[in-house]
Design an enzyme around this catalytic site. Structure first.
Site, PDB file in Angstrom:
ATOM      1  N   TYR A 136       4.047   6.820  10.769  1.00  0.00           N
ATOM      2  CA  TYR A 136       3.230   5.645  10.449  1.00  0.00           C
ATOM      3  C   TYR A 136       4.006   4.655   9.583  1.00  0.00           C
ATOM      4  O   TYR A 136       4.011   3.454   9.846  1.00  0.00           O
ATOM      5  CB  TYR A 136       1.955   6.091   9.730  1.00  0.00           C
ATOM      6  CG  TYR A 136       0.942   4.990   9.544  1.00  0.00           C
ATOM      7  CD1 TYR A 136      -0.033   4.747  10.503  1.00  0.00           C
ATOM      8  CD2 TYR A 136       0.961   4.180   8.415  1.00  0.00           C
ATOM      9  CE1 TYR A 136      -0.956   3.724  10.347  1.00  0.00           C
ATOM     10  CE2 TYR A 136       0.047   3.154   8.242  1.00  0.00           C
ATOM     11  CZ  TYR A 136      -0.905   2.938   9.210  1.00  0.00           C
ATOM     12  OH  TYR A 136      -1.817   1.915   9.050  1.00  0.00           O
ATOM     13  N   HIS A 165       0.827  -1.204   0.000  1.00  0.00           N
ATOM     14  CA  HIS A 165       0.000   0.000   0.000  1.00  0.00           C
ATOM     15  C   HIS A 165       0.860   1.253   0.000  1.00  0.00           C
ATOM     16  O   HIS A 165       1.944   1.259   0.555  1.00  0.00           O
ATOM     17  CB  HIS A 165      -0.910   0.030   1.241  1.00  0.00           C
ATOM     18  CG  HIS A 165      -2.078  -0.905   1.137  1.00  0.00           C
ATOM     19  ND1 HIS A 165      -3.100  -0.920   2.049  1.00  0.00           N
ATOM     20  CD2 HIS A 165      -2.398  -1.848   0.210  1.00  0.00           C
ATOM     21  CE1 HIS A 165      -3.985  -1.842   1.696  1.00  0.00           C
ATOM     22  NE2 HIS A 165      -3.581  -2.411   0.600  1.00  0.00           N
ATOM     23  N   PRO A 204      -3.027  -0.398  19.606  1.00  0.00           N
ATOM     24  CA  PRO A 204      -2.790  -0.796  18.219  1.00  0.00           C
ATOM     25  C   PRO A 204      -3.044   0.278  17.161  1.00  0.00           C
ATOM     26  O   PRO A 204      -2.753   0.062  15.990  1.00  0.00           O
ATOM     27  CB  PRO A 204      -3.753  -1.978  18.033  1.00  0.00           C
ATOM     28  CG  PRO A 204      -4.801  -1.805  19.071  1.00  0.00           C
ATOM     29  CD  PRO A 204      -4.156  -1.103  20.218  1.00  0.00           C
ATOM     30  N   TYR A 226      -9.083   4.768   8.652  1.00  0.00           N
ATOM     31  CA  TYR A 226      -9.185   5.083  10.079  1.00  0.00           C
ATOM     32  C   TYR A 226     -10.291   6.124  10.213  1.00  0.00           C
ATOM     33  O   TYR A 226     -10.154   7.237   9.702  1.00  0.00           O
ATOM     34  CB  TYR A 226      -7.864   5.679  10.597  1.00  0.00           C
ATOM     35  CG  TYR A 226      -6.735   4.677  10.709  1.00  0.00           C
ATOM     36  CD1 TYR A 226      -5.974   4.314   9.598  1.00  0.00           C
ATOM     37  CD2 TYR A 226      -6.413   4.110  11.943  1.00  0.00           C
ATOM     38  CE1 TYR A 226      -4.945   3.403   9.706  1.00  0.00           C
ATOM     39  CE2 TYR A 226      -5.372   3.197  12.055  1.00  0.00           C
ATOM     40  CZ  TYR A 226      -4.651   2.844  10.944  1.00  0.00           C
ATOM     41  OH  TYR A 226      -3.626   1.939  11.054  1.00  0.00           O
ATOM     42  N   LYS A 234       2.061  -0.211  15.535  1.00  0.00           N
ATOM     43  CA  LYS A 234       3.498  -0.196  15.813  1.00  0.00           C
ATOM     44  C   LYS A 234       4.027  -1.410  16.574  1.00  0.00           C
ATOM     45  O   LYS A 234       5.236  -1.657  16.598  1.00  0.00           O
ATOM     46  CB  LYS A 234       3.860   1.068  16.633  1.00  0.00           C
ATOM     47  CG  LYS A 234       3.843   2.339  15.829  1.00  0.00           C
ATOM     48  CD  LYS A 234       5.067   2.443  14.939  1.00  0.00           C
ATOM     49  CE  LYS A 234       4.866   3.356  13.766  1.00  0.00           C
ATOM     50  NZ  LYS A 234       4.783   2.711  12.468  1.00  0.00           N
TER      51      LYS A 234
HETATM   52  P1  FAD Z   1       4.467 -12.184  20.910  1.00  0.00           P
HETATM   53  O1  FAD Z   1       3.985 -12.162  19.525  1.00  0.00           O
HETATM   54  O2  FAD Z   1       3.494 -12.044  22.015  1.00  0.00           O
HETATM   55  O3  FAD Z   1       5.275 -13.537  21.085  1.00  0.00           O
HETATM   56  C1  FAD Z   1       5.659 -14.029  22.345  1.00  0.00           C
HETATM   57  C2  FAD Z   1       5.753 -15.548  22.274  1.00  0.00           C
HETATM   58  O4  FAD Z   1       6.207 -16.019  23.531  1.00  0.00           O
HETATM   59  C3  FAD Z   1       4.411 -16.204  22.022  1.00  0.00           C
HETATM   60  O5  FAD Z   1       4.533 -17.150  20.977  1.00  0.00           O
HETATM   61  C4  FAD Z   1       4.066 -16.835  23.356  1.00  0.00           C
HETATM   62  O6  FAD Z   1       3.281 -18.016  23.213  1.00  0.00           O
HETATM   63  C5  FAD Z   1       5.438 -17.137  23.919  1.00  0.00           C
HETATM   64  N1  FAD Z   1       5.485 -17.234  25.375  1.00  0.00           N
HETATM   65  C6  FAD Z   1       4.757 -16.555  26.286  1.00  0.00           C
HETATM   66  N2  FAD Z   1       5.089 -16.937  27.538  1.00  0.00           N
HETATM   67  C7  FAD Z   1       6.058 -17.852  27.407  1.00  0.00           C
HETATM   68  C8  FAD Z   1       6.785 -18.639  28.335  1.00  0.00           C
HETATM   69  N3  FAD Z   1       6.574 -18.512  29.649  1.00  0.00           N
HETATM   70  N4  FAD Z   1       7.702 -19.505  27.871  1.00  0.00           N
HETATM   71  C9  FAD Z   1       7.909 -19.652  26.542  1.00  0.00           C
HETATM   72  N5  FAD Z   1       7.234 -18.938  25.610  1.00  0.00           N
HETATM   73  C10 FAD Z   1       6.322 -18.058  26.035  1.00  0.00           C
HETATM   74  N6  FAD Z   1      -0.199  -4.905  17.053  1.00  0.00           N
HETATM   75  C11 FAD Z   1      -0.468  -4.162  16.000  1.00  0.00           C
HETATM   76  O7  FAD Z   1       0.429  -3.444  15.550  1.00  0.00           O
HETATM   77  N7  FAD Z   1      -1.726  -4.201  15.425  1.00  0.00           N
HETATM   78  C12 FAD Z   1      -2.718  -5.020  15.929  1.00  0.00           C
HETATM   79  O8  FAD Z   1      -3.816  -5.062  15.405  1.00  0.00           O
HETATM   80  C13 FAD Z   1      -2.461  -5.810  17.046  1.00  0.00           C
HETATM   81  N8  FAD Z   1      -3.407  -6.611  17.584  1.00  0.00           N
HETATM   82  C14 FAD Z   1      -3.091  -7.362  18.699  1.00  0.00           C
HETATM   83  C15 FAD Z   1      -4.060  -8.190  19.269  1.00  0.00           C
HETATM   84  C16 FAD Z   1      -3.770  -8.961  20.400  1.00  0.00           C
HETATM   85  C17 FAD Z   1      -4.838  -9.858  21.009  1.00  0.00           C
HETATM   86  C18 FAD Z   1      -2.470  -8.894  20.969  1.00  0.00           C
HETATM   87  C19 FAD Z   1      -2.138  -9.715  22.201  1.00  0.00           C
HETATM   88  C20 FAD Z   1      -1.507  -8.082  20.371  1.00  0.00           C
HETATM   89  C21 FAD Z   1      -1.806  -7.310  19.245  1.00  0.00           C
HETATM   90  N9  FAD Z   1      -0.856  -6.474  18.638  1.00  0.00           N
HETATM   91  C22 FAD Z   1      -1.155  -5.716  17.588  1.00  0.00           C
HETATM   92  C23 FAD Z   1       0.491  -6.386  19.104  1.00  0.00           C
HETATM   93  C24 FAD Z   1       1.437  -7.259  18.281  1.00  0.00           C
HETATM   94  O9  FAD Z   1       0.769  -8.428  17.897  1.00  0.00           O
HETATM   95  C25 FAD Z   1       2.634  -7.500  19.172  1.00  0.00           C
HETATM   96  O10 FAD Z   1       3.284  -6.257  19.360  1.00  0.00           O
HETATM   97  C26 FAD Z   1       3.621  -8.519  18.624  1.00  0.00           C
HETATM   98  O11 FAD Z   1       3.038  -9.816  18.656  1.00  0.00           O
HETATM   99  C27 FAD Z   1       4.910  -8.527  19.458  1.00  0.00           C
HETATM  100  O12 FAD Z   1       5.728  -9.595  19.092  1.00  0.00           O
HETATM  101  P2  FAD Z   1       6.598 -10.346  20.176  1.00  0.00           P
HETATM  102  O13 FAD Z   1       7.377 -11.354  19.406  1.00  0.00           O
HETATM  103  O14 FAD Z   1       7.309  -9.357  21.015  1.00  0.00           O
HETATM  104  O15 FAD Z   1       5.567 -11.047  21.170  1.00  0.00           O
HETATM  105  C1  DHB Z   2      -4.347  -3.638  11.468  1.00  0.00           C
HETATM  106  C2  DHB Z   2      -4.323  -3.408  12.814  1.00  0.00           C
HETATM  107  C3  DHB Z   2      -3.964  -2.159  13.269  1.00  0.00           C
HETATM  108  O1  DHB Z   2      -3.895  -1.905  14.573  1.00  0.00           O
HETATM  109  C4  DHB Z   2      -3.659  -1.127  12.403  1.00  0.00           C
HETATM  110  O2  DHB Z   2      -3.377   0.101  12.908  1.00  0.00           O
HETATM  111  C5  DHB Z   2      -3.686  -1.370  11.064  1.00  0.00           C
HETATM  112  C6  DHB Z   2      -4.036  -2.639  10.593  1.00  0.00           C
HETATM  113  C7  DHB Z   2      -4.743  -4.974  10.966  1.00  0.00           C
HETATM  114  O3  DHB Z   2      -5.074  -5.845  11.774  1.00  0.00           O
HETATM  115  O4  DHB Z   2      -4.735  -5.195   9.748  1.00  0.00           O
END
Ligand code: FAD
Ligand code: DHB
Length: 391
Positions: A382, A72, A291, A200, A295
């Site tokens: 962004y 995009h 969210p 948005y 970021k």
């Molecule tokens: P995570 O993806 O959380 O990965 C952590 C991993 O560690 C997981 O696989 C977990 O199972 C594992 N783990 C946890 N505890 C343990 C343990 N004790 N031992 C071993 N492994 C463990 N961000 C956006 O930008 N847009 C969004 O729309 C958005 N929606 C989201 C919706 C939800 C429900 C959540 C929870 C987050 C969302 N986020 C969103 C945030 C984004 O998904 C996270 O910032 C991103 O996943 C961060 O990556 P990470 O690898 O740091 O952590």
């Molecule tokens: C999506 C989620 C977000 O929080 C955002 O700002 C843009 C896109 C998504 O899930 O596609």
């Protein structure tokens, strides 16, 4: 068992770190508490900034993203009667891509296993100790066996509810926290999106976001009160509210079967420093953002870019400079992203502060329409500030 870097968590942060370290000849083992199917199916973020796209190429895991991701050039900001296109490419020269986090995680796991990487799914009772020694320890249970993994460093990439941050003794971390009084109700629907870019929308009823997973899958979000329950939101109410909040003359949100739905509470959190002894925190383990600015995932990937470079410097040159600077450098971008996510959140949601605050939001949106400088500021944040240590 021994490894150079023990990585806790197979999310975007842990897996990207493992692959970056391998490219520098550094061994690591990834410990994940869930099974492979679960982490590959967990639907979360969907928007990748240019820096994240570049890093996926650097580690050689970008083929499917290049084929299936949606490239995009900008996003729409809408309020009743007005739709503004923020043209990221014209304003900043940078693209964004829509590619589900779960697809990225699938590609990273496949690449890691393909390269002979060690990953332990379904590790239970994960415990960290000896963190301030030269050989920190990860213990976990695999099947019926208790395993001791001696490491030279540990990367805590286990998300906000993981064990890494909470293994740090009390009093070491300074924590910053902001809880918002609303959540996002998110759906995934089998419906070809009726928009060519994310929308948005500001509306009297509250914020809503129109995003997409593919040319046939829509992802949509509605601001709802923090104590809302999904049972109160039958399909007709969800679609009705999406049509109202995204309304534009002669246009409709395309509807379809809802295949997934969930509630995400909104919170900002940062811990400082992102380190204790030989434990380094990265991604959601150290910070979360609301969210709205998309970021969270991109920040997680940026942390491990810095951490991998610092660990390479240690192993290749025997220098601890990068490791000692890691927290400060990573936190600079974390706070930039906190500010941007907060700005987007405060500008678009009904924050419950009353009519004065609502009018200020409209003034901000109007200013973005009139001032290219304002639009450029939004666009550069962004689409992602350049991946340097300055941000
Ligand atoms: P995570 O993806 O959380 O990965 C952590 C991993 O560690 C997981 O696989 C977990 O199972 C594992 N783990 C946890 N505890 C343990 C343990 N004790 N031992 C071993 N492994 C463990 N961000 C956006 O930008 N847009 C969004 O729309 C958005 N929606 C989201 C919706 C939800 C429900 C959540 C929870 C987050 C969302 N986020 C969103 C945030 C984004 O998904 C996270 O910032 C991103 O996943 C961060 O990556 P990470 O690898 O740091 O952590
Ligand atoms: C999506 C989620 C977000 O929080 C955002 O700002 C843009 C896109 C998504 O899930 O596609």
């Amino acid at each position: 068992m021994r490894t150079q870097v023990g990585i806790v968590g197979a999310g975007p942060a842990g897996l990207t770190l493992a692959l970056l370290l391998k490219q520098s000849g550094i061994d690591s083992t990834v410990i994940e508490c869930r099974d492979r199917e679960y982490v590959e199916r967990r639907v979360r973020a969907g928007l990748l900034e240019q820096n994240t796209i570049d890093l996926m190429h650097q580690i050689g895991a970008a083929d499917r993203m290049d084929r299936e991701g949606l490239r995009h050039s900008g996003v729409y900001l809408r309020r009743p009667g007005h739709t503004q296109y923020i043209d990221m490419v014209n304003l900043t020269g940078r693209h964004i891509a829509i590619y589900g986090q779960q697809e990225m995680v699938k590609d990273l796991i496949a690449t890691w296993i393909d390269r002979g990487g060690d990953i332990r799914f379904m590790a239970s009772s994960v415990e960290l100790s000896d963190l301030d020694s030269l050989s920190p320890l990860i213990e976990f249970t695999e099947g019926r066996r208790r395993i001791e993994l001696r490491c030279e460093f540990i990367a805590g990439c286990d998300g906000f509810h993981g064990v890494s941050r909470t293994s740090i003794p009390p009093g070491v971390l300074k924590e910053y926290d902001l809880v918002y009084p609303f959540s996002w109700l998110g759906i995934l629907a089998e419906a070809a999106p009726s928009t060519d870019a994310l929308i948005y929308s500001w509306h009297e009823h509250g914020f809503s976001l129109y995003s997409m997973g593919s040319p046939t899958v829509s992802r949509l979000y509605l601001q709802v009160p923090v104590d809302e329950v999904l049972e109160d939101w039958p399909d007709e109410r969800i679609w009705g509210e999406l049509q109202i909040r995204h309304a534009s003359e002669g246009w409709r949100v395309s509807e379809g079967r809802i295949v997934e739905r969930g509630l995400t509470p909104m919170r900002s959190y940062v811990c400082d420093p992102m380190r204790y002894g030989r434990l380094f925190l990265a991604g959601d383990a150290a910070h979360i953002v609301p969210p709205t600015g998309a970021k969270g995932l991109n920040l997680a990937v940026n942390d491990v870019r810095l951490l991998a470079a610092a660990l390479s410097e240690w192993y290749e040159q025997g220098s601890a400079t990068g490791l000692d600077r890691y927290s400060e450098t990573a936190l600079r971008r974390v706070w930039r992203a906190q500010d941007f996510s907060n700005y987007m959140t405060q500008m678009l949601h009904d924050t419950g502060e009353g009519p004065f605050a609502r009018r200020l939001q409209l003034a901000r949106l109007e200013y973005l329409e009139r001032s290219e400088a304002a639009a450029r500021t939004l666009a550069e944040n962004y689409s992602g500030l350049p991946a340097t240590d300055d941000f």
